[in-house]
Design an enzyme around this catalytic site. Structure first.
Site, PDB file in Angstrom:
ATOM      1  N   ASP A  17      -6.268  -7.067   4.211  1.00 37.82           N
ATOM      2  CA  ASP A  17      -7.418  -6.416   3.574  1.00 37.82           C
ATOM      3  C   ASP A  17      -8.339  -7.489   2.989  1.00 37.82           C
ATOM      4  OD1 ASP A  17      -8.978  -4.305   2.429  1.00 37.82           O
ATOM      5  OD2 ASP A  17      -8.011  -4.691   0.502  1.00 37.82           O
ATOM      6  N   ASP A  49     -12.135  -9.138   4.750  1.00 36.84           N
ATOM      7  CA  ASP A  49     -13.434  -9.136   4.057  1.00 36.84           C
ATOM      8  C   ASP A  49     -13.984 -10.560   3.987  1.00 36.84           C
ATOM      9  OD1 ASP A  49     -13.367  -6.375   3.449  1.00 36.84           O
ATOM     10  OD2 ASP A  49     -14.181  -6.717   1.437  1.00 36.84           O
ATOM     11  N   TYR A 101       0.819  -1.212   0.000  1.00 40.70           N
ATOM     12  CA  TYR A 101       0.000   0.000   0.000  1.00 40.70           C
ATOM     13  C   TYR A 101       0.854   1.264   0.000  1.00 40.70           C
ATOM     14  CZ  TYR A 101      -4.686  -1.950   0.860  1.00 40.70           C
ATOM     15  OH  TYR A 101      -5.892  -2.584   0.752  1.00 40.70           O
TER      16      TYR A 101
HETATM   17  C1  IPM Z   1     -10.313  -1.298   4.265  1.00 40.95           C
HETATM   18  C2  IPM Z   1     -10.609  -0.658   2.925  1.00 40.95           C
HETATM   19  C3  IPM Z   1      -9.483   0.295   2.564  1.00 40.95           C
HETATM   20  C4  IPM Z   1      -8.207  -0.525   2.469  1.00 40.95           C
HETATM   21  C5  IPM Z   1      -9.722   1.122   1.289  1.00 40.95           C
HETATM   22  C6  IPM Z   1     -11.008   1.901   1.341  1.00 40.95           C
HETATM   23  C7  IPM Z   1      -8.556   2.049   0.997  1.00 40.95           C
HETATM   24  O1  IPM Z   1     -10.809  -1.636   1.963  1.00 40.95           O
HETATM   25  O2  IPM Z   1     -10.170  -0.568   5.260  1.00 40.95           O
HETATM   26  O3  IPM Z   1     -10.237  -2.531   4.331  1.00 40.95           O
HETATM   27  O4  IPM Z   1      -7.912  -1.111   1.412  1.00 40.95           O
HETATM   28  O5  IPM Z   1      -7.482  -0.586   3.459  1.00 40.95           O
HETATM   29 MG    MG Z   2     -10.868  -3.617   2.729  1.00 45.38          MG
END
Ligand code: IPM
Ligand code: MG
Length: 372
Positions: free
Chosen positions: A249, A253, A143
């Site tokens: 990340d 999810d 990132y």
């Molecule tokens: C998260 C989100 C963020 C990330 C985005 C919105 C930049 O997906 O907090 O998981 O990738 O970290």
């Molecule tokens: Mg995310």
């Protein structure tokens, strides 16, 4: 009189303002019930920052965040900014605030509620009683690594990102992982791609070295592809998952679905302990801004309300208030009130505001608690 805690409230974009509104209702109920004081200051960030000041993280917003005891955030991003230069897109505001406040440790607790066991797309016996803590490194890796660029054109066009980690960056997040495991079931799964990536080979070596300071924690390692599969196959094998920024990340999810909905997953992002013993901290739901649902009073505010509970616990030590918020949420869900994402047979569908009202009311109605 308890001290006044300063909270920077950054609603952001899309569904951000409406979910933050519900968390604030619950915070007001907490103030009343536990006789606490919070001073709230609102500021724009993300697309709202671009609209107000031309940049996703206006300097005044960052200053406010730096001067506050904690930051409560909604979500950032909207289709209408998709055509902007990537450097000033709303998401950059979030990455910048994480970096500027040094929020390297992202904690995403995946905890199932009994009455939602049947809501998950996975079988109830696979997900019931799920309780996993995903710890994601948040200020390093691909990132933020340099160089990164997109250059050339036509068939000569190319783009690259850099996945880089230093020893200290890995060591400090590993310590958070081991400490978290110690306070839970004492199992730590470090997730990497050490069969391919040099950064993961360093990651694994550093985690193994830190492990020597935590003999009571059972440490294992897993490749990220296998971890993605095992989370669906047998999620209950996990206690704490420790991983780098991008893997975290993706896996967080995925893990949220064990609870039934991404709308149930809160997060805390913490920095180093400062001289006064406090850490910079930002609390936000793990989900995005869902602009397709914005303003419709439809989405689930629970991830944001649980993020508030994490704030009370991690930034201020009000564990009892945090656990009563959890109880209030459970009662409202048990009573059958649900947003569309967690609906089930026999449940009553309600909107964002009604769910927030019901959770705040349930909290106020709980038996009086010992003073915090
Ligand atoms: C998260 C989100 C963020 C990330 C985005 C919105 C930049 O997906 O907090 O998981 O990738 O970290
Ligand atoms: Mg995310």
């Amino acid at each position: 009189m308890s001290p006044t805690h300063k909270i920077a409230v950054l609603p952001g974009d899309g569904i951000g303002p409406e979910i933050i509104e519900q968390a604030i209702k619950v915070l007001k109920a907490v103030e009343q019930k536990f006789n606490l004081n919070f001073e709230l200051t609102y500021a724009p960030m993300g697309g709202a920052g671009i609209d107000a000041a031309g940049v996703p993280l206006p300097p005044e917003t960052l200053k406010l965040a730096q001067e506050s005891d904690a930051v409560l955030m909604g979500s950032v991003g909207d289709f209408k900014y998709d055509t902007l230069d990537p450097k000033i897109r709303p998401e950059q505001g979030l990455l910048q605030i994480r970096k500027a406040l040094g929020l390297y440790a992202n904690l995403r607790p995946v905890k199932g509620y009994k009455c939602l066991e049947h809501v998950s797309t996975l079988k109830p016996e696979v997900v019931n009683g799920i309780d996993v803590m995903v710890i994601r490194e948040l200020t390093g890796g691909i990132y933020f690594g340099q160089p990164r660029a997109r250059e050339g054109s036509g068939t000569q066009e190319k783009a690259y990102d850099t996945l880089v980690y230093t020893q200290p960056e890995i060591e400090r997040i590993a310590r958070i992982g081991f400490e978290s495991a110690l306070s839970r079931r004492k199992k730590l799964m470090s997730v990497d791609k050490a069969n391919v990536l040099a950064s993961s080979q360093l990651w694994r070596d550093v985690v193994n070295t830190v492990a020597k300071d935590y003999p009571d924690v059972e440490l294992s390692h897993m490749y990220v592809d296998n971890a993605a599969m095992q989370l669906i196959l047998n999620p209950k094998q996990f206690d704490v998952i420790l991983t780098e920024n991008m893997f975290g990340d993706i896996l967080s999810d995925e893990a949220s679905m064990l609870t039934g909905s991404l709308g149930m997953l809160p997060s805390a992002s913490l920095g180093e302990r400062k001289a006064n013993g406090q850490r910079n901290a930002l609390y936000e739901p793990s989900h995005g801004s869902a602009p397709q649902f914005a303003g419709q009073n439809k989405v689930n505010p629970i991830a944001t309300i649980l993020s508030l509970a994490m704030m009370l616990e991690y930034s201020f030590g009000y564990s009892q208030a945090a656990s009563q918020i959890d109880t209030a949420i459970e009662q409202v869900l048990e009573a059958g009130y649900r947003t569309f994402d967690i609906m089930g047979p026999g449940a009553t569908e309600v909107g964002t505001a009604e769910l927030g009202d019901r959770i705040a009311a349930a909290l106020l109605a709980l038996p009086a608690a010992v003073a915090v």
